[in-house]
Every structure is written in structure tokens, then in C-alpha cells.
Write a protein that holds these residues in place. Structure first.
Motif, PDB file in Angstrom:
ATOM      1  N   PRO A 155      -2.064  15.280 -44.887  1.00 39.34           N
ATOM      2  CA  PRO A 155      -0.642  15.636 -44.744  1.00 39.34           C
ATOM      3  C   PRO A 155       0.180  14.462 -44.220  1.00 39.34           C
ATOM      4  CG  PRO A 155      -2.061  17.307 -43.749  1.00 39.34           C
ATOM      5  CD  PRO A 155      -2.944  16.145 -44.094  1.00 39.34           C
ATOM      6  N   ASP A 156       1.447  14.454 -44.560  1.00 31.13           N
ATOM      7  CA  ASP A 156       2.351  13.420 -44.059  1.00 31.13           C
ATOM      8  C   ASP A 156       2.473  13.574 -42.544  1.00 31.13           C
ATOM      9  OD1 ASP A 156       4.346  11.664 -43.418  1.00 31.13           O
ATOM     10  OD2 ASP A 156       5.809  12.440 -44.861  1.00 31.13           O
ATOM     11  N   PRO A 157       2.126  12.541 -41.757  1.00 31.39           N
ATOM     12  CA  PRO A 157       2.198  12.671 -40.303  1.00 31.39           C
ATOM     13  C   PRO A 157       3.616  12.663 -39.746  1.00 31.39           C
ATOM     14  CG  PRO A 157       1.488  10.476 -40.906  1.00 31.39           C
ATOM     15  CD  PRO A 157       1.530  11.273 -42.178  1.00 31.39           C
ATOM     16  N   GLY A 158       4.585  12.253 -40.560  1.00 35.47           N
ATOM     17  CA  GLY A 158       5.973  12.277 -40.127  1.00 35.47           C
ATOM     18  C   GLY A 158       6.471  10.930 -39.635  1.00 35.47           C
ATOM     19  N   ASP A 159       7.783  10.757 -39.647  1.00 34.68           N
ATOM     20  CA  ASP A 159       8.397   9.490 -39.269  1.00 34.68           C
ATOM     21  C   ASP A 159       8.167   9.140 -37.803  1.00 34.68           C
ATOM     22  OD1 ASP A 159       9.339   9.078 -41.830  1.00 34.68           O
ATOM     23  OD2 ASP A 159      11.307   9.963 -41.437  1.00 34.68           O
ATOM     24  N   ALA A 160       8.179  10.155 -36.943  1.00 35.99           N
ATOM     25  CA  ALA A 160       8.010   9.895 -35.512  1.00 35.99           C
ATOM     26  C   ALA A 160       6.631   9.281 -35.230  1.00 35.99           C
ATOM     27  CB  ALA A 160       8.197  11.177 -34.712  1.00 35.99           C
ATOM     28  N   ALA A 161       5.599   9.825 -35.881  1.00 31.71           N
ATOM     29  CA  ALA A 161       4.248   9.310 -35.692  1.00 31.71           C
ATOM     30  C   ALA A 161       4.117   7.898 -36.257  1.00 31.71           C
ATOM     31  CB  ALA A 161       3.233  10.240 -36.343  1.00 31.71           C
ATOM     32  N   ARG A 162       4.750   7.663 -37.399  1.00 30.17           N
ATOM     33  CA  ARG A 162       4.700   6.318 -37.984  1.00 30.17           C
ATOM     34  C   ARG A 162       5.377   5.300 -37.079  1.00 30.17           C
ATOM     35  NH1 ARG A 162       4.652   9.006 -42.965  1.00 30.17           N
ATOM     36  NH2 ARG A 162       6.875   9.488 -42.862  1.00 30.17           N
ATOM     37  N   THR A 163       6.538   5.675 -36.551  1.00 31.97           N
ATOM     38  CA  THR A 163       7.275   4.772 -35.665  1.00 31.97           C
ATOM     39  C   THR A 163       6.469   4.469 -34.404  1.00 31.97           C
ATOM     40  OG1 THR A 163       9.403   5.610 -36.477  1.00 31.97           O
ATOM     41  CG2 THR A 163       9.403   4.459 -34.360  1.00 31.97           C
ATOM     42  N   GLU A 164       5.842   5.495 -33.853  1.00 32.61           N
ATOM     43  CA  GLU A 164       5.021   5.296 -32.654  1.00 32.61           C
ATOM     44  C   GLU A 164       3.859   4.351 -32.940  1.00 32.61           C
ATOM     45  OE1 GLU A 164       1.770   7.795 -30.052  1.00 32.61           O
ATOM     46  OE2 GLU A 164       3.567   8.856 -30.720  1.00 32.61           O
ATOM     47  N   ALA A 165       3.175   4.571 -34.060  1.00 33.85           N
ATOM     48  CA  ALA A 165       2.009   3.744 -34.387  1.00 33.85           C
ATOM     49  C   ALA A 165       2.401   2.289 -34.582  1.00 33.85           C
ATOM     50  CB  ALA A 165       1.321   4.290 -35.633  1.00 33.85           C
ATOM     51  N   ARG A 187      -4.641  -0.538 -41.005  1.00 32.92           N
ATOM     52  CA  ARG A 187      -5.480   0.664 -41.033  1.00 32.92           C
ATOM     53  C   ARG A 187      -5.553   1.352 -39.674  1.00 32.92           C
ATOM     54  NH1 ARG A 187      -7.584  -2.544 -45.069  1.00 32.92           N
ATOM     55  NH2 ARG A 187      -7.988  -1.435 -47.026  1.00 32.92           N
ATOM     56  N   ILE A 188      -5.514   0.569 -38.600  1.00 31.59           N
ATOM     57  CA  ILE A 188      -5.524   1.169 -37.265  1.00 31.59           C
ATOM     58  C   ILE A 188      -4.222   1.930 -37.023  1.00 31.59           C
ATOM     59  CG2 ILE A 188      -5.525   0.657 -34.784  1.00 31.59           C
ATOM     60  CD1 ILE A 188      -7.378  -1.737 -35.480  1.00 31.59           C
ATOM     61  N   SER A 189      -3.103   1.342 -37.436  1.00 35.32           N
ATOM     62  CA  SER A 189      -1.821   2.033 -37.297  1.00 35.32           C
ATOM     63  C   SER A 189      -1.813   3.328 -38.106  1.00 35.32           C
ATOM     64  CB  SER A 189      -0.675   1.118 -37.759  1.00 35.32           C
ATOM     65  OG  SER A 189      -0.586  -0.032 -36.960  1.00 35.32           O
ATOM     66  N   ARG A 190      -2.346   3.259 -39.315  1.00 31.39           N
ATOM     67  CA  ARG A 190      -2.430   4.453 -40.163  1.00 31.39           C
ATOM     68  C   ARG A 190      -3.284   5.523 -39.495  1.00 31.39           C
ATOM     69  NH1 ARG A 190      -0.689   8.406 -43.412  1.00 31.39           N
ATOM     70  NH2 ARG A 190      -2.284   9.101 -44.899  1.00 31.39           N
ATOM     71  N   ALA A 191      -4.424   5.137 -38.933  1.00 32.78           N
ATOM     72  CA  ALA A 191      -5.299   6.107 -38.280  1.00 32.78           C
ATOM     73  C   ALA A 191      -4.614   6.738 -37.065  1.00 32.78           C
ATOM     74  CB  ALA A 191      -6.601   5.432 -37.856  1.00 32.78           C
ATOM     75  N   TRP A 192      -3.881   5.923 -36.311  1.00 34.63           N
ATOM     76  CA  TRP A 192      -3.205   6.446 -35.122  1.00 34.63           C
ATOM     77  C   TRP A 192      -2.099   7.424 -35.513  1.00 34.63           C
ATOM     78  CZ3 TRP A 192      -4.404   6.338 -30.104  1.00 34.63           C
ATOM     79  CH2 TRP A 192      -3.434   6.781 -29.188  1.00 34.63           C
ATOM     80  N   GLU A 193      -1.334   7.090 -36.546  1.00 32.36           N
ATOM     81  CA  GLU A 193      -0.237   7.981 -36.932  1.00 32.36           C
ATOM     82  C   GLU A 193      -0.755   9.300 -37.473  1.00 32.36           C
ATOM     83  OE1 GLU A 193       1.077   6.829 -41.503  1.00 32.36           O
ATOM     84  OE2 GLU A 193       1.709   5.462 -39.918  1.00 32.36           O
ATOM     85  N   VAL A 194      -1.894   9.267 -38.190  1.00 33.78           N
ATOM     86  CA  VAL A 194      -2.468  10.514 -38.699  1.00 33.78           C
ATOM     87  C   VAL A 194      -2.962  11.386 -37.546  1.00 33.78           C
ATOM     88  CG1 VAL A 194      -4.398  11.491 -40.009  1.00 33.78           C
ATOM     89  CG2 VAL A 194      -3.070   9.602 -40.966  1.00 33.78           C
TER      90      VAL A 194
END
Length: 330
Positions: free
Chosen positions: A121-131, A165-172
Motif C-alpha cells: 500500500p502507498d505509505p503516504g506523503d507524510a511517511a515519505r517526507t519523514e523517511a 532502499r532504507i528510506s523506502r523501507a522506513w516509509e513503508v
């Protein structure tokens, strides 16, 4: 007796960067009336024609090529996006009597077709920004350590310096409440509705290193530095995949006066060489296909384009036995 039907068949040409995949795919496209579909995560970007060694105009005129240079560098590609586009291109090829030839070195893209894909699922903009913020603030190694605390299964499969990939894993993990490893264990999209015939190239290390060095020199002569300069002028987010393509960080250092062109070439060749070792290891441990498919692995040769005469007949015969006889009784 039921009427004969045709089994949908696709060819995969896989292997590490600079192993001669494109040359082989073009030879096979001429022989088997094929449409070449890009399966390289960097060759999808139109801004990086030189540095990603995309097929040139003559190659594209010799056989249909799809999914090359179709994304702007500002748009992050994904395996789910590529899988959907590849399936569409495969269906279009079959509809006009052509055989899809999937060519590339991005193993996860290819396995999304041969084995299926779990949709995250899309983790959302907030999670992406945080990561992204954390990766920039504390660095990838520290973020990897944090990920290890909350999602050790995912973190164990990531290199601590792999920012993307670490940022992607954190945002998910942050945005969905589950880690990537958990999502990948869930039921997902099925494999492509066809039979695959796979050719996996695996050249010997020293020959591949020489090929990488030679190709990078050719890229510089063809205008790779100017290509990176144009990319930097756009002021894109440095964590975007296109900004991390092989050669982009090294030539960026040249443009900023931090390295000489000779130092950048040496660094880029070493980086690409390390990447090809990881690719080769991945392909050796992941068969591209399912039960009923066929695969041949060619190992310990210098380079397909250099050794094509000695290897092509073997490859053609292997594929002919499986592609030319696809009519069966239902």
C-alpha cells in the motif's frame, strides 16, 4: 480433437550490466520476430540515454523497443509500475504476432513477471517526507540501525549505505504499520500468463571489468558529462533514482570541481563493478521462471558482443526448440 491453441511465450535476456544483453536481445528479435521490452530500472529514464547505455537509433530501427526513456527523471519508477507497463507491452506484442523479449539486469523487475508481485500500500506523503528527512539528517547508516530495531527482517536484507532502499523501507514501516518483508510474504499479483524461456548471461569477472571501463570511456566521449550537467540544472531531489544512477554522482563531483575526470571514471568503474558482482550473485541464486519454463545460463565467457559467434548458435538452438514449437492441443 480440440482446435490447436498457441501458448503465449516470452523470452528473457538477463545478466549483469555490460554483459552484452542488448546485443543478444537484438539478434534474437531479428530471428524470432521479437519486440524488445526494457527490464532495466535506469534505462526507463529519458534524461539518461548516454549513461544508461540505452539502445541507439540504429538498434531501435532494427526492431521494436519498448519502455526505454519513458519516464522523466523527476518521477521515481517502481517495480509495480514497470510490471503493469511490461504486461501491457507484452500483450500488444502477442496481439500482432511478435514475441516479447524482456531485456535487462533488474532482477526484481523480472521476478515480478515470472513469480508475481505483492502490492505494498502507498505509505503516504507524510511517511515519505519523514523517511527522506531522516536519511538526510542522520544518514543512511543511522537510519538503518533504527530500522533494525523496529523491522529487523527487512533491515537484514539491506546494505547500510543504500539510502534509497532504507528510506523506502522506513516509509513503508511508518506509513503502513508493517515492514516490507512482511508485505512481501502476503498473497499478491500472479505471474504473467505465459511461458518464459530465459537466457542468463554470466561473464567472467576480468573481461567484464574491461568492458565496463571501455564503455564508460565511450560514454564520456559521447557527452555523458554534458548529460549530467543538464540533469543537475533541473535541481531535482538527490534521492531520486535517476540522480543515483551509475556515473551521475561521480560526474557530479567533476562538475563541482571535486574530482578530475580520470578520478571520476575510476570511481564509476569500481562502483559499477561492485554492482555487477551483486547482480551476478542474485541471478545465480534466482531462477527466472516457474515450473514448466526453461532456462539456460551461459557462464565464464568474455562478453556476448565479443563472443557472439561462438555463443549465438547455442542460444538460438536452445530457444528455437522451445519457441518454434508452441502449438499444442488443448
Amino acid at each position: 480433437m480440440n482446435a490447436p491453441k498457441t501458448i503465449k511465450t516470452a523470452i528473457i535476456v538477463a545478466g549483469p550490466t555490460c554483459s552484452g544483453k542488448s546485443a543478444l536481445a537484438l539478434d534474437l528479435a531479428r530471428r524470432f520476430n521479437g519486440t524488445i521490452i526494457n527490464a532495466d530500472s535506469m534505462q526507463v529514464y529519458r534524461d539518461l540515454r548516454i549513461l544508461t547505455a540505452r539502445p541507439d537509433d540504429a538498434d531501435e530501427a532494427a526492431a521494436p523497443h519498448r519502455l526505454y526513456g519513458v519516464l522523466d527523471a523527476a518521477v521515481p519508477g517502481s517495480v509495480a509500475w514497470w510490471r503493469s507497463e511490461a504486461l501491457r507491452e507484452m500483450e500488444e506484442a502477442w496481439a500482432v504476432g511478435r514475441i516479447p523479449i524482456l531485456c535487462g539486469g533488474t532482477g526484481m523487475y523480472l521476478r515480478a513477471l515470472t513469480d508475481g508481485l505483492v502490492e505494498v500500500p502507498d505509505p503516504g506523503d507524510a511517511a515519505r517526507t519523514e523517511a527522506r528527512g531522516l536519511a538526510e539528517e542522520i544518514g543512511p547508516e543511522a537510519l538503518h540501525a533504527r530500522l533494525t530495531e523496529v523491522d529487523p527482517e527487512t533491515a537484514s536484507g539491506l546494505r547500510p549505505n543504500d539510502t534509497q532502499r532504507i528510506s523506502r523501507a522506513w516509509e513503508v514501516w511508518t506509513g503502513t504499520g508493517h515492514g516490507l518483508a512482511w508485505w512481501r510474504s502476503q498473497p499478491g499479483l500472479p505471474p504473467a500468463p505465459c511461458r518464459f524461456v530465459s537466457v542468463q548471461l554470466d561473464p567472467e569477472r576480468e573481461g567484464l571489468r574491461r568492458a565496463i571501463d571501455f564503455r564508460f570511456g565511450q560514454m564520456l566521449e559521447a557527452g555523458a558529462l554534458e548529460e549530467v550537467s543538464s540533469l543537475l540544472e533541473r535541481g531535482l531531489d538527490p534521492v531520486l533514482p535517476a540522480m543515483r544512477a551509475h556515473g551521475v554522482p561521480e560526474l557530479t563531483a567533476v562538475l563541482r570541481g571535486e574530482e578530475s575526470i580520470e578520478e571520476a571514471q575510476k570511481s564509476a568503474v569500481l562502483s559499477i563493478g561492485r554492482y555487477t558482482r551483486r547482480q551476478a550473485t542474485w541471478f545465480r541464486h534466482h531462477a527466472l521462471g516457474k515450473e514448466g519454463d526453461a532456462m539456460i545460463s551461459l557462464r565464464r565467457y568474455t562478453h556476448y558482443a565479443q563472443d557472439s559467434e561462438s555463443h549465438y548458435e547455442k542460444i538460438e538452438n536452445f530457444i528455437s526448440e522451445r519457441v518454434d514449437a508452441v502449438a499444442v492441443s488443448s
